[in-house]
Every structure is written in C-alpha cells, then in structure tokens.
Design an enzyme around this catalytic site. Structure first.
Site, short mmCIF file in Angstrom:
data_model
loop_
_atom_site.label_atom_id
_atom_site.label_comp_id
_atom_site.label_asym_id
_atom_site.label_seq_id
_atom_site.Cartn_x
_atom_site.Cartn_y
_atom_site.Cartn_z
N GLU A 48 0.80 -1.22 0.00
CA GLU A 48 0.00 0.00 0.00
C GLU A 48 0.84 1.27 0.00
O GLU A 48 0.41 2.30 -0.51
CB GLU A 48 -0.95 0.00 1.20
N PHE A 95 -6.29 -0.42 5.11
CA PHE A 95 -4.91 -0.46 4.61
C PHE A 95 -4.49 0.86 3.97
O PHE A 95 -3.33 1.24 4.03
CB PHE A 95 -4.75 -1.59 3.58
#
Lengths: 326, 299
Positions: A69, A94
């Site tokens: 991410e 996330f």
C-alpha cells in the site's frame, strides 16, 4: 416531506439495494471511456473494490501493485506528476491505514492529483472482523491539508462522486462500502463536491449523516415524523471541505444536532460538525450515533450495526434524547 | 583483473564535451556553497550533501536532459531525490545551473524561503518531488518511469537514495515494482556512505549483501566511486548507453565519503545532521580553496 428538487426515491420501502463499491466500479468504468488520462491502481483487491471492470476493459491502464500500500500511494503520486489521473484503491484499513505518511507527503504536501478510493469501510465489512473494519479513516484523513474527503451515501451517489473527483484537480480520499444498502437517490439527484444536501426540511433537530447512515436517517425521520418530531436531514457527503453554510443555517434554525456515521465517535463527521459549530458560536444541544471508542468484531453487517448501535432505531432514540435537552 | 583493466580503458577513453576538470571545478564551487548555506542556516545536514557533490554535479552539468529556464520542459529527465535531507547539494546545483539566483542559497531553512529544510516541489520550480520521510521518492520515481512507458516517452528517471533508507520497507516495494514492470528507464543511485544518524549503517542495521539483494529484485547493478568525477561521468554514460539493451531497472551503488573534501568531516557520522560553526566553516572553506588551486594547476 422530502426535498422535491433532489429527485429522491419517494418510497424508501421500494428502493433498490446496491453496494457503494459497485457505484465506484461503474463510475471508474465510465471514466475510462471519457478520459484517457485516468489510470487504475490496486493493491491486490481489484475485484473486491470493483476495479476489475475497469481493468478488464482497459488493461493497458490498469496497474497491479501487489500487496504494497505504501508503494501504491507513491506510484500513484509519480503517475500524477507525469500527468495521469490515478485512482488508487485498496481497503480503508490499509489505505490510508498503512500508507498515511505517503498520503501526507507524496500526495497531500505535494498536491499530487491522486484519488485514493477505498472500499470496505466501517463495520459492514462484517465477518472479516475488527482488523478489516475501518472506523478511524475519516479522522486520519480530514486532518491532512490539501485533501478532499468524501463519503458518498449510496451506490448512485458514489458513481457521481467518482466522476466528479476525476474532474477536480487535487488529492482526494473517498471511502465506500462492501455491503448492499438502499439506493435512495436517483440519476437526477445532484452531486457537487463540498455541497451538502438537505434531503428533508424540519424544525426540531438537524441530523447530519454521511455514507450508508444517510438512508438510516431517512428511515428514522419517517418514524420521528409520525411521533410529531420534525427532523431536518442533511447528507453531508463531503467531510472536507465541509459545507459551512448549509450546516450552520440548519443548526441555527433547529438548535439541536445529531450526527450519524459508521466511524468512531471522535475525529470523524461528529468532530467536523462540532468544530464548525464552535467556530461559528452556534449554540445547540447535540448527540451522535457512532461507534463508542471500540473495535468491531465478526458477524453479519446487520448484527453488527445493531450491536454497535448504528440503526435507524438508534437514531430515533438519540434524536428524542437530544430534543428533550432543548 | 580483466574487468578492472577494461574499466580503466573506458575511463581513459571517456570523451566529454565538458571536461572533467571543469566539472571538478564546479563541484568545488558547489562544496563551498554547501558550507556557506549550512553555516548561514545554522542547522541542517552536512556530511551527506558533501559526499554527493560529484554525482549531483555530473547530473546537473553533464548528464541530465533539462532546461533550467524551462523547468517543465516536456520530455526532460527527472531527478527524484528520495533522501530529501541532502537537498543542500541539489539546491546548490540548481542555483549554479541557473534555476534560481545563487544568492537565494543563503535563505536555506529560513522563514519564507523556497529552500525548505526538506524539499517542497510546490515552492521551487525544478524540484520534481517533495521528500523527507525516507523511501518515498523510490515509489514516486517508479510511478513516473511507468507513466513514461505508458506514454512511450524516452526520458530517464534518476532516483537518488541513501544507503540508510534501504532499511525502509517501501524501498523494496518500489524496487520489486520497478523490476516487475520492466522499468529500464529507472536508474537508481544509492549513496553508499555507510553513515546514518545513530552511527555507521553496518553497525546499526546492516543492509549487506546489498548488490545481491538488488540483483534478486531484478535490477542490474553497477558500482562506482562516487567521489571520482571521471568515474561518475563514465559510469552514468555507460548505464544510459546500456539502458535500452535491458528490460531491467539499473541501480548504481556509489561508494562515497561522507563529508568529502573537508578533512575533519570525512567519514564522521557525527556530521550527518549538524552544520558547521563559524571557525569550522572558515577552516572548511580554506581547505576547499586550496583544493581549487590544485584542480586549476593540474594537467
């Protein structure tokens, strides 16, 4: 009475259900056709966030980044600096959960034209449990300078918002959800970034909501109306920049405000509204429907919304309590 | 041995329009500017910028396709600084190559300056990215390199990184991505000076074997002495020449001496994050002036 100008679904019991993530997927697909600069990036969740429709039709503009991410946010910033309009997606826990620093510096401080679009926000993620239920993301994004924060309220509005943020030049965070919820708006219902919608006028209390809680508020308003309590319902889809005029004018009139959000009770919509009222010295009694500083757990979305007090019935109760304080 | 001989030969044959001597003189000027800037700012990082002078000078005055008078030049090469704290060397090169007036260098880190303590792309035209939190530049560089591929553009993205920041996970996410997406237009340069704030990199958290790690991430790896101007220019030209013969990103491990050029600063991690005091700045400038005379008189 619903605001006629907004072309809402008259009878909520007849409204269809669809997930806001589907609205995102459809919006992105439409953008793919309209704007060649739009690219999609995803951290290994393209079907879950509904980016798969775009990826299948425009494979040359879809970028799989894998489970990474931080890199998702940074690569998106780089693409934006080179003139692309990147839509970067994952789950809200996330992204921005794991890439907040990248969001802060590579995107917000740098004014990168990145659209961070995250699904599976809130308790309605359901069975996956607390680790996957983002209840803090509004708080950690709305403090960031240069960032627009949007929480659309149904699938159609999410589609419109997706198209609108592509036209807007600058960083955006948009959160949406997995679960199918009521589609109470229609194609004709307007959407404009930063412009809250007064769905229903009323005098006894203002209920300000975002995301999937808006439809719950509409249900609650029907119940309250029958009991003689007139509620003004505001869909505050843009948390930042917040619509000062609409909120201030409404609360000045009703002198009572209740916020409803699928988020922790601090730092989110409630925080934004109360900060605003304090800034403008608007005196009002207040209440909230939100998660009480707790993590979620496994269960169906319906069970969780009930257990954590995020249903229309909870809104009814809270409004009554607040009106009594007046 | 053969390799070494071939490399030597290559260096000998290096033909450049701008002579190495001229670049060395520019590098000396950049070093003097860095000392003056940091002394005026009374805060900032000293060792890192000094160690990277040859590389930045070679890029700004020889290698980069860029136009200081037109910072947004469409197909310019992109220089992405990932370890933003060494920005004084970048600012000095930008001013000396004409991006902004040299006298502005003395505003470093001061209120209302365009020369922020860590670089901000919105403040100063010519900066491609804002950086400070380590490793973020690596992903940005990969993103720009990917955009170039998508748009069939030929420009190169140079990503300048420190060795310490290879302790950050994001670097490896970005390198995995660059290798996987076959970004041969991504050229990374790692400042292998072996210092970080708390001490020597190899003592704090070893990053070795670095070459093998990078190769395992599908990168072509080069090594060079980052303080030898001739070797820097030749290596960069060589990497660029080979760029289109490979699908892999290229990474140059540049061995540099932190604090290079100032005897009492060289290889001392204590100089990572502090500026010179008055007498230290004077002594440093004296050393650099003496070095300048040597460059002028050589050959």
């Amino acid at each position: 009475m619903l605001n006629k100008d907004l072309h809402l679904v008259d009878d909520l019991s007849k409204a269809e259900k669809a997930a806001t993530r589907d609205g995102f997927g459809k919006g992105l697909l439409e953008l793919g056709e309209k704007n060649k600069d739009v690219v999609g990036l995803c951290a290994d969740l393209k079907e879950s966030v509904r980016m798969n429709w775009f990826a299948e039709k425009y494979p040359e503009r879809y970028i799989a980044v894998g489970v990474a991410e931080q890199n998702l946010a940074g690569v998106a910033a780089g693409l934006a600096f080179a003139g692309k309009i990147p839509f970067a997606s994952s789950f809200s826990v996330f992204s921005p959960g794991r890439n907040w620093d990248q969001l802060r510096v590579s995107i917000c401080y740098s004014k990168a034209n990145v659209k961070l679009c995250s699904s599976h926000a809130g308790l309605t993620v359901g069975e996956d449990g607390a680790t996957h239920q983002a209840l803090e993301d509004i708080a950690i994004t709305r403090v960031l300078p240069n960032l627009v924060v949007i929480v659309p309220s149904d699938a159609l509005e999410t589609k419109k918002a997706t198209i609108a943020i592509a036209k807007y030049q600058g960083p955006v965070y948009m959160r949406f959800s997995r679960e199918k919820t009521l589609v109470y708006t229609t194609e004709q219902t307007p959407f404009e970034i930063g412009k809250a919608l007064v769905l229903k006028e009323g005098n006894d209390a203002t209920v300000i909501a975002c995301g999937i809680m808006v439809a719950e508020v509409l249900k609650a308003a029907e119940v309250l109306e029958k009991e003689g309590i007139s509620v003004e319902v505001i869909n505050n889809h843009t948390i930042k920049p917040i619509d000062v005029e609409t909120i201030i004018n409404s609360v000045k009139k009703t002198k009572a405000v209740v916020t409803a959000e699928e988020h922790q009770k601090t730092g989110g919509l409630r925080g934004a509204v109360l900060e605003l009222l304090a800034e403008y010295d608007v005196m009002a009694v207040s209440g909230y429907v939100a998660v009480e500083d707790k993590f979620g757990e496994s269960g169906t979305s319906v069970e969780l919304l009930e257990k954590y007090g995020l249903t229309a019935a909870d809104i009814v109760e809270e409004v009554k309590k607040v009106v009594k304080k007046k | 041995m053969q390799k070494k001989a071939a490399k030597k030969e290559m260096i000998k044959e290096a033909s450049s329009e701008i002579s190495i001597k001229k670049l060395e003189l520019t590098a000396n000027k950049i070093r003097q500017d860095i000392i003056k800037m940091l002394f005026a700012a009374n805060s900032g990082h000293t060792a890192g910028p000094l160690g990277m002078v040859e590389i930045f000078t070679a890029l700004y005055f020889k290698i980069l396709k860029h136009d200081p008078k037109n910072p947004k030049l469409e197909d310019r090469d992109r220089l992405i600084l990932s370890n933003g704290h060494i920005c004084p060397v970048q600012y000095a090169c930008m001013a000396n190559s004409g991006y902004f007036p040299e006298k502005e260098l003395l505003t470093l880190r001061k209120i209302n300056t365009r020369l922020q303590g860590h670089p901000n792309r919105l403040d100063l035209p010519g900066l491609e990215n804002s950086s400070g939190p380590l490793a973020q530049g690596s992903s940005i560089a990969a993103g720009i390199a990917l955009a170039a591929k998508m748009d069939r553009k030929d420009y190169t993205v140079f990503c300048l990184m420190s060795d310490g920041e290879h302790q950050e996970g994001q670097i490896w996410e970005a390198l995995m991505f660059a290798g996987n997406k076959k970004l041969n237009n991504f050229i990374g340069i790692i400042d292998r000076n072996n210092i970080q704030i708390d001490g020597y990199v190899e003592d704090i958290m070893s990053i070795e074997p670095l070459r093998q790690k990078l190769e395992a991430f599908n990168c072509n790896v080069y090594e060079m002495n980052g303080n030898d101007m001739k070797e820097v220019v030749v290596t960069l030209e060589n990497v660029l020449k080979n760029r289109n013969k490979t699908t892999r990103p290229s990474i140059i491990i540049a061995k540099t001496v932190p604090g290079k050029g100032i005897s009492f600063m060289e290889n001392k991690y204590e100089w990572h994050g502090r500026p010179p005091k008055k007498e230290e700045a004077e002594a440093a400038l004296k050393e650099l002036q003496a070095e300048r005379e040597i460059i002028i008189n050589k050959r």
